[in-house]
Scaffold this motif. Sequence first.
Motif, mmCIF file in Angstrom:
data_model
loop_
_atom_site.group_PDB
_atom_site.id
_atom_site.type_symbol
_atom_site.label_atom_id
_atom_site.label_comp_id
_atom_site.label_asym_id
_atom_site.label_seq_id
_atom_site.Cartn_x
_atom_site.Cartn_y
_atom_site.Cartn_z
ATOM 1 N N ALA A 136 0.819 -1.214 0.000
ATOM 2 C CA ALA A 136 0.000 0.000 0.000
ATOM 3 C C ALA A 136 0.852 1.264 0.000
ATOM 4 C CB ALA A 136 -0.920 -0.006 1.215
ATOM 5 N N SER A 137 2.114 1.142 -0.406
ATOM 6 C CA SER A 137 3.036 2.283 -0.328
ATOM 7 C C SER A 137 2.588 3.464 -1.183
ATOM 8 C CB SER A 137 4.439 1.839 -0.749
ATOM 9 O OG SER A 137 4.426 1.314 -2.073
ATOM 10 N N GLY A 175 6.488 1.215 8.513
ATOM 11 C CA GLY A 175 7.899 1.023 8.843
ATOM 12 C C GLY A 175 8.763 2.174 8.348
ATOM 13 N N PRO A 176 9.870 1.869 7.678
ATOM 14 C CA PRO A 176 10.775 2.923 7.206
ATOM 15 C C PRO A 176 10.117 3.897 6.233
ATOM 16 C CG PRO A 176 11.827 0.768 7.089
ATOM 17 C CD PRO A 176 10.396 0.522 7.410
ATOM 18 N N MET A 177 9.079 3.424 5.508
ATOM 19 C CA MET A 177 8.413 4.316 4.552
ATOM 20 C C MET A 177 7.637 5.434 5.239
ATOM 21 S SD MET A 177 7.128 1.699 1.592
ATOM 22 C CE MET A 177 6.508 0.525 2.773
ATOM 23 N N GLY A 208 -1.340 8.336 22.487
ATOM 24 C CA GLY A 208 -0.297 7.486 23.057
ATOM 25 C C GLY A 208 0.049 6.324 22.143
ATOM 26 N N LYS A 209 -0.965 5.690 21.562
ATOM 27 C CA LYS A 209 -0.727 4.578 20.626
ATOM 28 C C LYS A 209 0.059 5.066 19.403
ATOM 29 C CE LYS A 209 -3.358 1.591 22.908
ATOM 30 N NZ LYS A 209 -2.747 0.475 23.680
ATOM 31 N N LEU A 210 -0.309 6.247 18.917
ATOM 32 C CA LEU A 210 0.400 6.810 17.763
ATOM 33 C C LEU A 210 1.847 7.122 18.115
ATOM 34 C CD1 LEU A 210 0.484 7.916 14.888
ATOM 35 C CD2 LEU A 210 -0.521 10.055 15.739
ATOM 36 N N LEU A 211 2.079 7.641 19.315
ATOM 37 C CA LEU A 211 3.446 7.948 19.735
ATOM 38 C C LEU A 211 4.292 6.680 19.812
ATOM 39 C CD1 LEU A 211 5.398 10.143 20.627
ATOM 40 C CD2 LEU A 211 4.602 9.815 22.983
ATOM 41 N N GLN A 212 3.721 5.590 20.303
ATOM 42 C CA GLN A 212 4.442 4.319 20.327
ATOM 43 C C GLN A 212 4.815 3.872 18.917
ATOM 44 O OE1 GLN A 212 2.773 1.161 22.949
ATOM 45 N NE2 GLN A 212 1.440 2.762 23.738
ATOM 46 N N ALA A 213 3.880 4.049 17.973
ATOM 47 C CA ALA A 213 4.153 3.660 16.582
ATOM 48 C C ALA A 213 5.268 4.519 15.983
ATOM 49 C CB ALA A 213 2.876 3.774 15.748
ATOM 50 N N ILE A 214 5.297 5.800 16.329
ATOM 51 C CA ILE A 214 6.350 6.691 15.828
ATOM 52 C C ILE A 214 7.703 6.266 16.390
ATOM 53 C CG2 ILE A 214 7.242 9.050 16.006
ATOM 54 C CD1 ILE A 214 4.351 10.035 15.799
ATOM 55 N N ILE A 215 7.739 5.921 17.675
ATOM 56 C CA ILE A 215 8.992 5.469 18.299
ATOM 57 C C ILE A 215 9.500 4.208 17.593
ATOM 58 C CG2 ILE A 215 10.005 4.529 20.412
ATOM 59 C CD1 ILE A 215 8.032 6.343 21.961
ATOM 60 N N THR A 216 8.583 3.296 17.280
ATOM 61 C CA THR A 216 8.972 2.070 16.574
ATOM 62 C C THR A 216 9.497 2.378 15.181
ATOM 63 O OG1 THR A 216 7.266 0.852 17.792
ATOM 64 C CG2 THR A 216 8.156 -0.194 15.814
ATOM 65 N N THR A 217 8.865 3.338 14.513
ATOM 66 C CA THR A 217 9.314 3.730 13.172
ATOM 67 C C THR A 217 10.744 4.266 13.204
ATOM 68 O OG1 THR A 217 7.053 4.261 12.448
ATOM 69 C CG2 THR A 217 8.861 5.262 11.217
ATOM 70 N N LEU A 218 11.031 5.116 14.180
ATOM 71 C CA LEU A 218 12.387 5.670 14.294
ATOM 72 C C LEU A 218 13.389 4.609 14.731
ATOM 73 C CD1 LEU A 218 11.490 9.075 15.974
ATOM 74 C CD2 LEU A 218 12.350 8.750 13.660
#
Length: 389
Positions: A136-137, A175-177, A208-218
């Motif tokens: 879905a990129s 992810g990285p995208m 909070g859930k979004l912030l966790q996802a951002i941390i994982t992305t970085l």
Amino acid sequence: PKAANKHKFQMIQHFKECLKTTKANKTEALQMNIFASILAGLKGMVEEKANLTGKEVITAARDLVESVLTSPIPLLRCTAAESLGRLAQVVANDQVTADMAQKSIDYPKSATDVASRTGHSLALGCLHKYVGGLGASHHLQPSISILLPLSQDAASPVVQAWALHALALLADSGGPMFRTYVEPTLTSLLKLLLTSPPTQGDVLVCLGKLLQAIITTLGPELSVYDAGVATARSNILIATSIMQTGQPQVQAESILCLQQLHMFAPRQIELTGLVPRLVKLLRSSNLSLRRAAVACLRQLSQRESRQICEIVSSEANIGVKDTHKVDHIMAYSDSGLPGILFSLLDQEEDKLVIRDCKETLLCLLGTLASENLSSWINLCKEILTTSSD
């Protein structure tokens, strides 16, 4: 999953006919049963690694699912969005996925009602979740360009929460995208944390859930000393600090964010302030806070067992020993963190808290027992003596 295409088509047509002819007072129950069965069938196809083929069947299934994305019933919208994502997964056709995504991108542009905006927001999130970042990129940027404004719709906290949840799904699957969109998303997140009232618990939890996802992305990039990354780290720490003043569920999300940050950048976490707070939360009456606190202690014990034990031992207000009958006092607490955790095991009933508590004790034992075996033996004797009494 194993039925022939013509039978699948017949079932879908039967479902449509039932929905047309049923009485109004029975529609909701019938819809729930129908879409639960559709979702179960799609999950079964995924487990069997089977693909859905045949244009007629795909079109019929898609029309049925998309018709409920605007339902006034939130649970039905959730089921429909989940079903649409699973449908794209089993169809495995780029053009069909593109059409689904484009419809959910375009629909909220003209729709003003809450049901349509929330249903299609979640549909975008589920499409990215189940098709995957690469699949879905091409729709990542258009999806974010729709979801970010919806997440800032202060007139409708419900729309905000659903859009934020969808953004978290995009970040997790991208992810990285998703890295290109971290800065604007994080800026928007901070703005919402500062402007959203404490009563909007759903919005704050989704942030909070979004912030966790951002941390994982970085990810590991968070440990790099770079100006851009330093700004992102600073914003993440500011966000967690703001969340610590919220409702219990929001505070729990802030702890989970710090736990996630510690995984990638342990040096950015100030343990002298965090650990005493976690220990105090072990005595909280709120289950989500206890779960978050002990889960974070479990992770900290894997890397910094000695340091967290020293911090706990140095806290005068924790070094109290008394019976379990006294509120907010933990027995064996003069034995430091191990004693507090053993005391928690005496009182706790939640399986997740008990599991993480045991794992934390095993980490501490494996790291520290050889240095001070006598204190562990004495603690165990005390526990057994108390138990026999």
